[in-house]
Design a protein around this motif. Structure first.
Motif, PDB file in Angstrom:
ATOM      1  N   HIS A   1      30.315  37.223  36.421  1.00 34.36           N
ATOM      2  CA  HIS A   1      30.715  37.065  37.863  1.00 34.36           C
ATOM      3  C   HIS A   1      30.901  38.545  38.587  1.00 34.36           C
ATOM      4  O   HIS A   1      31.120  38.422  39.668  1.00 34.36           O
ATOM      5  N   SER A   2      30.929  39.444  37.771  1.00 38.67           N
ATOM      6  CA  SER A   2      30.875  40.726  38.353  1.00 38.67           C
ATOM      7  C   SER A   2      29.770  41.387  38.759  1.00 38.67           C
ATOM      8  O   SER A   2      28.911  41.286  37.870  1.00 38.67           O
ATOM      9  N   ASP A   3      29.719  41.803  39.801  1.00 40.44           N
ATOM     10  CA  ASP A   3      28.524  42.401  40.428  1.00 40.44           C
ATOM     11  C   ASP A   3      28.166  43.834  39.802  1.00 40.44           C
ATOM     12  O   ASP A   3      28.827  44.638  39.359  1.00 40.44           O
ATOM     13  N   ALA A   4      26.816  43.810  39.429  1.00 43.08           N
ATOM     14  CA  ALA A   4      26.237  45.210  39.020  1.00 43.08           C
ATOM     15  C   ALA A   4      26.532  46.185  40.080  1.00 43.08           C
ATOM     16  O   ALA A   4      26.714  47.390  39.736  1.00 43.08           O
ATOM     17  N   ASP A   5      26.152  45.825  41.283  1.00 45.47           N
ATOM     18  CA  ASP A   5      26.624  46.723  42.364  1.00 45.47           C
ATOM     19  C   ASP A   5      27.978  47.261  42.478  1.00 45.47           C
ATOM     20  O   ASP A   5      29.026  46.547  42.601  1.00 45.47           O
ATOM     21  N   PRO A   6      28.312  48.751  42.469  1.00 46.30           N
ATOM     22  CA  PRO A   6      29.632  49.155  42.376  1.00 46.30           C
ATOM     23  C   PRO A   6      30.467  48.724  43.565  1.00 46.30           C
ATOM     24  O   PRO A   6      31.797  48.725  43.682  1.00 46.30           O
ATOM     25  N   ARG A   7      29.903  48.223  44.656  1.00 48.00           N
ATOM     26  CA  ARG A   7      30.406  47.879  45.937  1.00 48.00           C
ATOM     27  C   ARG A   7      30.799  46.482  45.906  1.00 48.00           C
ATOM     28  O   ARG A   7      31.401  46.087  46.967  1.00 48.00           O
ATOM     29  N   GLY A   8      30.120  45.677  44.776  1.00 42.06           N
ATOM     30  CA  GLY A   8      30.487  44.245  45.193  1.00 42.06           C
ATOM     31  C   GLY A   8      31.646  43.802  44.365  1.00 42.06           C
ATOM     32  O   GLY A   8      32.292  44.579  44.132  1.00 42.06           O
ATOM     33  N   VAL A   9      31.920  42.596  44.215  1.00 46.71           N
ATOM     34  CA  VAL A   9      32.944  42.109  43.629  1.00 46.71           C
ATOM     35  C   VAL A   9      33.113  42.357  42.071  1.00 46.71           C
ATOM     36  O   VAL A   9      32.085  42.436  41.373  1.00 46.71           O
ATOM     37  N   HIS A  10      34.214  42.581  41.820  1.00 45.92           N
ATOM     38  CA  HIS A  10      34.520  42.912  40.268  1.00 45.92           C
ATOM     39  C   HIS A  10      35.714  42.197  39.622  1.00 45.92           C
ATOM     40  O   HIS A  10      36.594  42.341  40.422  1.00 45.92           O
ATOM     41  N   PHE A  11      35.466  41.286  38.679  1.00 52.65           N
ATOM     42  CA  PHE A  11      36.614  40.806  37.871  1.00 52.65           C
ATOM     43  C   PHE A  11      37.064  41.829  36.761  1.00 52.65           C
ATOM     44  O   PHE A  11      36.163  41.931  35.821  1.00 52.65           O
ATOM     45  N   ILE A  12      38.242  42.158  36.657  1.00 54.69           N
ATOM     46  CA  ILE A  12      38.725  42.953  35.734  1.00 54.69           C
ATOM     47  C   ILE A  12      39.679  42.011  34.517  1.00 54.69           C
ATOM     48  O   ILE A  12      40.542  41.593  35.120  1.00 54.69           O
ATOM     49  N   PHE A  13      39.246  41.943  33.465  1.00 58.42           N
ATOM     50  CA  PHE A  13      39.841  40.951  32.699  1.00 58.42           C
ATOM     51  C   PHE A  13      40.727  41.578  31.852  1.00 58.42           C
ATOM     52  O   PHE A  13      40.859  42.612  31.207  1.00 58.42           O
ATOM     53  N   ASN A  14      42.158  41.064  31.658  1.00 58.48           N
ATOM     54  CA  ASN A  14      43.221  41.658  31.063  1.00 58.48           C
ATOM     55  C   ASN A  14      43.963  40.474  30.051  1.00 58.48           C
ATOM     56  O   ASN A  14      44.163  39.555  30.717  1.00 58.48           O
ATOM     57  N   LYS A  15      44.072  40.776  28.940  1.00 56.89           N
ATOM     58  CA  LYS A  15      44.727  39.796  28.204  1.00 56.89           C
ATOM     59  C   LYS A  15      45.565  40.162  27.272  1.00 56.89           C
ATOM     60  O   LYS A  15      46.127  41.153  26.813  1.00 56.89           O
ATOM     61  N   GLU A  16      46.832  39.292  27.122  1.00 53.07           N
ATOM     62  CA  GLU A  16      47.953  39.700  26.356  1.00 53.07           C
ATOM     63  C   GLU A  16      48.268  38.195  25.424  1.00 53.07           C
ATOM     64  O   GLU A  16      48.277  37.112  25.855  1.00 53.07           O
ATOM     65  N   ASN A  17      48.213  38.286  23.964  1.00 48.41           N
ATOM     66  CA  ASN A  17      48.923  37.477  23.363  1.00 48.41           C
ATOM     67  C   ASN A  17      49.472  37.871  22.118  1.00 48.41           C
ATOM     68  O   ASN A  17      49.304  39.173  22.014  1.00 48.41           O
ATOM     69  N   PHE A  18      50.441  37.177  21.641  1.00 50.06           N
ATOM     70  CA  PHE A  18      51.220  37.885  20.466  1.00 50.06           C
ATOM     71  C   PHE A  18      50.669  37.372  19.118  1.00 50.06           C
ATOM     72  O   PHE A  18      50.557  36.157  18.856  1.00 50.06           O
TER      73      PHE A  18
END
Lengths: 184, 566
Positions: free
Chosen positions: B549-566
């Motif tokens: 769902h992140s746009d290829a266009d740098p001005r578009g919407v970007h979802f940055i995924f961050n994960k943590e678990n132990f």
């Protein structure tokens, strides 16, 4: 450390040891080392140990995770009954299998690793653990009632419940008798 | 059309650089041993010499790297001082354990090549020593019989066998010892063992001490021999090799002299070893600071809440600490996410009772007893940390999606509490403009302690007239017949039958495709942080959704995924 099932670690160690013994044996045979007969033994013993240890046993507590495709080997290992269920037998078996590996350098590492696995199995056996097979879960299919063989062909005599129930805020008038799910 | 570069680009670059260095070292050192200094050594053992030394160089490199990702305090410090750096760089520090595992696999791989090559070396050295006829191998093996220093063949007598030699040389013995340590470390680090029997994993992992000591002394025997520089000038191998029968008698070809390579490994690993020693000292010192338990709360669903105070304790949202309870176990440290906000005067953790240690801690804190416990009866605790993880970054995004599965909601408890405090203090500039919160849970009991927090937030927002700021959804993913009936009957009530909140509980799993689409539609052109604390399967799914769902266009919407678990 009361809740640890040592057999789980022994199993990982034994599987790794089997692979190491096998690799050492292959090197010894392929390189035509002196005493290559011990290397040939290493190959055979390594394969046998890998096959024996591949199916994981069932854990007493918690979910047991199978290794990929272990079902067929589980059946084979289960067939030997007490010989494979009992960890004293396994400990002894691994101890005996490890000995010939010590006579030649390529298989020495495999020998020591199998011996360590044997010791951990001995510990597991002393604590009363046993190998139980992980059987496939019988998927009980959703069986609708016997009378519901076919969907109804006629529509019900009144509209479905969602349409009947009016929201308090939207209602043009308020029902004198409150409506509940089972109201007629 | 997704944008994986934004999410994964820097990580992939780091991995490629690391692989590139490995390949370079391998090829470079392979070629080093093709030099004429090692001509006579190769007469005895052939290419196996290069095949053994090349992975040895890679092993030096990787053993240097492996200690670095586990210096938690150092990484936390870097993370903190990197606040001015791009988010992307600090995100790489979250993947420290992944990198540690990759380096470990590489070490195992190179160890295998190194050992197999040396098996051939030993065998061929033995063959050379057993030569009866006057071949070049025989002559080479006889060199240095008198002085025991200028020899080539490390096997000095023909009345032995490779196994015996392996166990009586420093290199051989240390090699076997460290390989065994490595194998034990790896088998006890398998996911099954690590997740179920943490103690076995933790204690066995400390064999790395033996590993590093053995690694450093591995080369002390200097058994890899090559011609000395002065000897190469006098006895040129390409000229004199064929005249081996006349060495010493012919003035043009004196007997070649050999010497060993001095040990190099210590130069690679000394830095990280020192850093790691510092790391452990810092952990030890921090753990000795006095920690007082101020409150113990038992929640249903076997959860224990501990509220504690420690002088000088400072935390950020979503960080975790390592707890030790000496009365339960002297050696064990276990990680727990902090569930309190930095604005509070204490810090708290919610501990789920799953194993030996947690059960004993529960009993030591008087969890079994119903009546009030005196403060002095509570056990002494030691705290190491706090250490930073992904959730620290929540406030650096304009829009965030927080996804917590079961007990994985704990870092977000800290985040939401902090949001509450900042809202309360009118610090609205410091918080995201919009928060989407998802909580996936299997049992209804788990809601209880968190529901209170959500209720107060809900009331707060209604008072401020900003009900849209926090959008939260709770998903119940498991229920039985009786519960289902209860839900249906109470479906129309204003407050949810499970949580007592205005926001109704939803049943089943969320449709992530829809969620991401809606949110992307609501916030075009924004940088949206997606934070997950939960199982691997969910992580994969959300990571994929973020990329898609992140746009290829740098001005578009970007979802940055961050994960943590132990």
């Amino acid at each position: 450390m009361g809740q640890i099932e040592w057999a789980m670690w022994a199993n990982e160690q034994a599987l790794a040891a089997g692979l190491i013994l096998l690799t050492g044996g292959v090197v010894g045979v392929a390189g035509q080392f002196k005493d290559w007969q011990f290397a040939a033994y290493g190959v055979a013993a390594g394969v046998f140990i890998c096959l024996l240890e591949y199916p994981r046993g069932k854990r007493k507590k918690g979910t047991s995770i199978e290794r990929t495709g272990q079902r067929y080997l589980t059946v084979c290992v289960k067939a030997f009954g007490p010989l494979t269920r009992n960890y004293y037998v396994r400990a002894g078996l691994h101890a005996v299998l490890s000995v010939p590996g010590g006579f030649m350098l390529p298989t020495v590492l495999g020998c020591v690793c199998v011996a360590i696995a044997s010791l951990i199995y001995l510990l597991a056996a002393i604590r009363g653990e046993q190998w139980e097979p992980i059987m496939p879960r019988v998927e009980s299919k959703e069986r609708p009632g016997q009378s519901m063989k076919e969907p109804p062909t006629n529509p019900p005599p009144r509209p479905p419940a969602e349409l009947r129930r009016k929201r308090q805020e939207d209602a043009a008038y308020v029902n004198p008798i409150p409506i509940s799910v089972n109201s007629v | 059309m997704g944008n994986w570069v934004v999410n994964e680009g820097l990580s992939i670059l780091v991995i490629l650089v690391w692989l590139g260095i490995n390949i370079f070292l391998f090829v470079y050192y392979y070629i080093v041993y093709l030099d004429e200094r090692f001509y006579y050594t190769r007469v005895l053992v052939g290419d196996a010499l290069s095949w053994a030394r090349a992975p040895a160089a890679c092993l030096n490199f990787n053993c240097m790297l492996i200690l670095l990702p586990v210096c938690r305090n150092l990484l936390s410090f870097l993370r903190g001082s990197c606040q001015c750096c791009s988010r992307n760089i600090t995100r790489q520090l979250d993947r420290n354990i992944t990198f540690h595992k990759l380096v470990a696999y590489m070490i195992a791989f190179h160890t295998a090549i190194h050992i197999i090559a040396h098996l051939f070396n030993f065998e061929r050295f033995m063959d050379a020593q057993l030569e009866q006829n006057e071949t070049i191998a025989y002559v080479l093996s006889q060199i240095g019989n008198g002085d025991n220093s200028s020899y080539l063949n490390p096997i000095r007598t023909n009345e032995t066998n490779p196994t015996f030699v392996a166990f009586t040389t420093i290199a051989g013995l240390s090699g076997v010892a460290i390989t065994l340590a490595l194998i034990l470390i790896i088998t006890s680090s398998m996911e099954v063992i690590r997740r179920s029997y943490f103690e076995v994993f933790w204690f066995t992992h400390h064999l790395f001490v033996i590993f590093f000591i053995g690694l450093v002394i591995h080369g002390v025997g200097e058994i890899v021999r090559g011609q000395t520089a002065s000897s190469v000038l006098k006895n040129k191998p390409n000229i004199c090799a064929t005249q081996y029968k006349d060495w010493g008698k012919n003035p043009d070809c004196p007997i070649p002299q050999f010497t060993g390579n001095p040990p190099m490994t210590w130069k690679w690993v000394i830095g990280p070893m020192v850093l790691y020693v510092f790391e452990r000292l810092v952990r030890f010192w921090r753990s000795k600071q006095k920690v007082v338990i101020t409150k113990v709360v038992t929640h249903p669903s076997k959860t224990l809440e501990l509220q504690m105070k420690k002088k000088g304790f400072k935390m950020e949202v979503g960080q975790y600490v390592n707890l030790q309870c000496p009365s339960v176990s002297q050696l064990e440290w276990h990680p727990f996410t902090l569930t309190s906000a930095p604005e509070e005067d204490h810090f708290s953790v919610h501990i789920r009772i799953v194993g030996d240690w947690t059960q004993q801690l529960f009993e030591a804190c008087g969890g079994e007893k119903k009546e009030f416990q005196e403060a002095w009866k509570l056990p002494k605790m030691a705290v190491d940390g706090p250490f930073g993880t992904a959730s620290e970054d929540v406030f650096r995004y304009e829009v965030v999606m927080l996804v917590g599965a079961g007990i994985g909601v704990t870092p977000f408890a800290s985040v939401l509490k902090s949001v509450w405090y900042r809202y309360f203090n009118n610090d609205t500039g410091l918080i995201p403009k919009k928060i989407y919160f998802y909580w996936l849970c299997r049992e209804t009991n788990a809601f209880e302690w968190f529901a209170d927090l959500l209720q107060s937030l809900e009331t707060q927002m209604l008072e401020r007239g900003n009900a849209d700021f926090l959008s939260y959804r709770i998903y119940l993913t498991g229920w039985d017949e009786a519960q289902a009936v209860h839900f249906t009957v109470h479906h129309e009530e204003e407050n949810d039958p499970i949580t007592g909140l205005k926001q109704k509980t939803l049943y089943g799993r969320p449709n992530w495709e829809n969620e991401f689409k809606t949110i992307a539609g609501n916030h075009p052109g924004a940088r949206i942080g997606v934070f997950l604390c939960g199982p691997e399967v969910l992580a994969k799914s959300l990571s994929k959704q973020s990329i898609n769902h992140s746009d290829a266009d740098p001005r578009g919407v970007h979802f940055i995924f961050n994960k943590e678990n132990f």
